[in-house]
Design a protein around this motif. Structure first.
Motif, short mmCIF file in Angstrom:
data_model
loop_
_atom_site.label_atom_id
_atom_site.label_comp_id
_atom_site.label_asym_id
_atom_site.label_seq_id
_atom_site.Cartn_x
_atom_site.Cartn_y
_atom_site.Cartn_z
N LYS A 117 1.04 -1.18 0.09
CA LYS A 117 0.10 0.02 -0.20
C LYS A 117 0.89 1.25 -0.02
O LYS A 117 0.88 2.31 -0.80
CB LYS A 117 -0.79 0.08 1.20
CG LYS A 117 -2.01 -0.97 1.39
CD LYS A 117 -2.93 -0.89 2.40
CE LYS A 117 -4.33 -1.88 2.67
NZ LYS A 117 -4.65 -1.57 4.01
N ARG A 118 1.82 1.26 0.83
CA ARG A 118 2.69 2.57 1.07
C ARG A 118 3.43 2.48 -0.26
O ARG A 118 3.62 3.69 -0.72
CB ARG A 118 3.72 1.96 2.11
CG ARG A 118 4.35 3.37 2.56
CD ARG A 118 5.39 3.06 3.82
NE ARG A 118 5.61 1.82 4.45
CZ ARG A 118 5.16 0.88 5.10
NH1 ARG A 118 4.08 1.51 5.68
NH2 ARG A 118 5.49 -0.13 5.52
N GLN A 121 1.23 4.04 -2.85
CA GLN A 121 0.96 5.68 -2.64
C GLN A 121 2.07 6.19 -3.05
O GLN A 121 1.75 7.33 -3.41
CB GLN A 121 0.51 5.83 -1.02
CG GLN A 121 -0.88 5.30 -0.80
CD GLN A 121 -1.19 4.94 0.77
OE1 GLN A 121 -0.13 5.33 1.50
NE2 GLN A 121 -2.24 4.75 0.96
#
Length: 125
Positions: A117-118, A121
């Motif tokens: 996810k990081r 992003q």
């Protein structure tokens, strides 16, 4: 059970990292430096066939091996990371829904891990 099988079983049962055959091989070589990879594969297969360990298969990734204790897995659909999850034994509920008895089940819940996810992003910025 051979000395290799005993040690491989010990390695898998003491690990919570869902090791691949190659990782088991590297760990086994610390005790038996002359062991060959084929020996590890053969013993992992025998241990799995005799229900001493679990084989966790995720499409596109090498099989990983796990302790036999009843639990399920979260699988990151981006990187393949496996995490243990204890949802209890769902056999009775699943058999009732399916309408037939079965021997076992292997539940894998797909998710996206925090690292992926990081990374996703950061790429979107």
């Amino acid at each position: 059970m051979t000395k290799y099988a005993k040690k491989i079983l010990e390695i898998v049962e003491s690990s919570y990292s869902h090791m691949t055959a190659e990782q088991v091989f590297e760990e086994l070589r610390k005790t038996y430096p002359t062991v060959v990879l084929a020996t590890v594969y053969n013993n992992l297969n025998r241990l799995w066939e005799t229900h001493r360990i679990r084989r966790v298969s995720v499409e596109g990734l090498p099989d990983r091996y796990d302790r036999i204790q009843r639990h399920d897995h979260f699988v990151c659909e981006k990187c393949g990371r496996l995490l243990d999850v204890d949802l209890g034994d769902l056999t009775a509920q699943l058999e009732q829904k399916a309408g037939i008895p079965f021997l076992s089940y292997d539940l894998k819940l797909l998710y996206v891990c925090e690292d992926c996810k990081r990374n996703s992003q950061q790429k979107g910025m």
